[in-house]
Design an enzyme around this catalytic site. Structure first.
Site: not given
Length: 379
Positions: A352-356
């Site tokens: 899970m990254g900072c944008t999804g």
């Protein structure tokens, strides 16, 4: 007597002229159930009075107890009886639409709300706010978009812009809607105000009112409407916006607009006007037409492709250090997407990254992994 006859003749003459030249407008009758509010019956009457004084271009019929006011009243003894009477009045065409609280729609119907974006003061449609078009998430969001377009057109937005809120299922919905667009169904996608400028909308876009229609699931939409209606009051009294809006479905035949039991007079005033606008714009007919156009463009076939399949069990390749992030895969599709790469002997992990959600692979294999995912329809 002669003077009275002359006045009557002039009225009928004006009506005839209006019908002939197209300027005559029907006065719509909008019901308002006045039982059920957490703020009492007087708050509901106040809402009707505000709406009449502010707009005055439609009639309001109160459904509730006998009260001392100058509105037409259909008497009932409680909220449940009020809903039964509301349905019968709609079926008998004695009212053109109705505003009520806490009404249960069948599966296949969801409500299309409107809020005022605090960053711009712009009105924005939230599709949807309660009920559900489908028990499948992506199906529901795609149909929410179609319902939102129908409502927007009914209230005078001829070519509404559409944004998809970046929540679970958004990528699948975006893919399906893009294909629907490519097959001939008209969708005017908005671009996020954020630097990446994509169709998927961020929280910033809600505050700014970036699209005319923000597509989401009903639980998220319900939360948004509640927050934006009551963020200035502490939560127990809703003042801003237009409520949860009309229940829309492919073949639904009753115009029922929802407000909350926490809604105050100012919001219900706008909810009544919203309902009247939907009645004048023939929103139910619009919805039927929009769904027919979408079906002609292959809606059902597209949605079948987006149905989640059982995750296939594939042997995982030997573990590697993974630092290359591939974004743009919906969280509901991560396992299947990983299996696609494993089948090609590329080790990957979901993250899970900072944008999804992201898929992580070895740096040297990043471009190859993207190409494989593209061929499989995930990018």
């Amino acid at each position: 007597m002669d003077k009275t006859k002359k006045m009557i003749a002039e009225v009928f003459s004006n009506i005839a002229d209006g019908i002939e030249n197209g300027t005559f407008k029907k006065r719509f009758k909008i019901g308002l159930t006045i039982y059920g509010s957490e703020h009492g019956i007087n708050e509901m009457i106040k809402a009707a009075q505000l709406s009449r004084s502010k707009y005055g271009d439609f009639d309001i019929v109160l459904i509730g107890p006998k009260v001392d006011c100058d509105f037409e009243i259909v008497e009932v003894s409680n909220s449940e009886e009020g809903h039964r009477k509301m349905i019968s009045l709609l079926e008998e065409k004695k009212i053109d639409g109705c505003v009520t609280q806490h009404f249960d729609f069948p599966i296949g119907i969801s409500t299309i709300g409107r809020l005022v974006a605090p960053g711009s003061g712009k009105n924005m449609i939230i599709s949807t706010t309660t009920g559900t078009m489908s028990t499948n998430r992506v199906d529901s969001m795609v149909k929410n978009c179609i319902g939102g377009i129908a409502v927007a057109k009914s209230i005078g937005i001829d070519n509404p812009t559409v944004g998809i809120l970046n929540i679970d299922g958004a990528r699948g919905a975006q893919r399906a809607l893009k294909e629907l667009q490519n097959r001939g169904y008209e969708i005017n996608f908005a671009q996020s105000l954020r630097k990446n400028g994509e169709v998927l909308m961020r929280g910033n876009d809600i505050l700014a009112g970036t699209p005319d229609i923000m597509v989401c699931d009903s639980l998220t939409g319900n939360l948004l409407i509640k927050i934006f209606a009551a963020y200035t009051t502490g939560g127990n009294y809703e003042t801003q916006g237009y409520g949860y809006g009309p229940g829309i479905g492919e073949n639904y035949d009753k115009l029922i607009n929802i407000v909350s039991r926490a809604s105050g007079a100012a919001l219900i005033c706008e909810g009544l006007k919203y309902c009247a606008m939907c009645a004048e714009g023939k929103v139910l007919h619009r919805a039927k037409s929009e769904f027919e156009k979408a079906k002609c463009a292959g809606l059902e076939e597209i949605l079948i492709k987006e149905k989640p399949s059982d995750v296939e069990q594939v042997k995982m390749p030997a573990k590697e250090i993974v630092t290359y992030a591939i974004p743009g895969i919906d969280i509901l599709e991560l396992d299947n997407a990983c299996n696609v790469l494993w089948r090609k002997d590329i080790y990957c992990e979901s993250g899970m990254g900072c944008t999804g959600p992201v898929i992580l692979v070895q740096s040297e294999k990043g471009e190859k992994a993207i190409e494989i995912l593209k061929r499989a329809g995930y990018k």
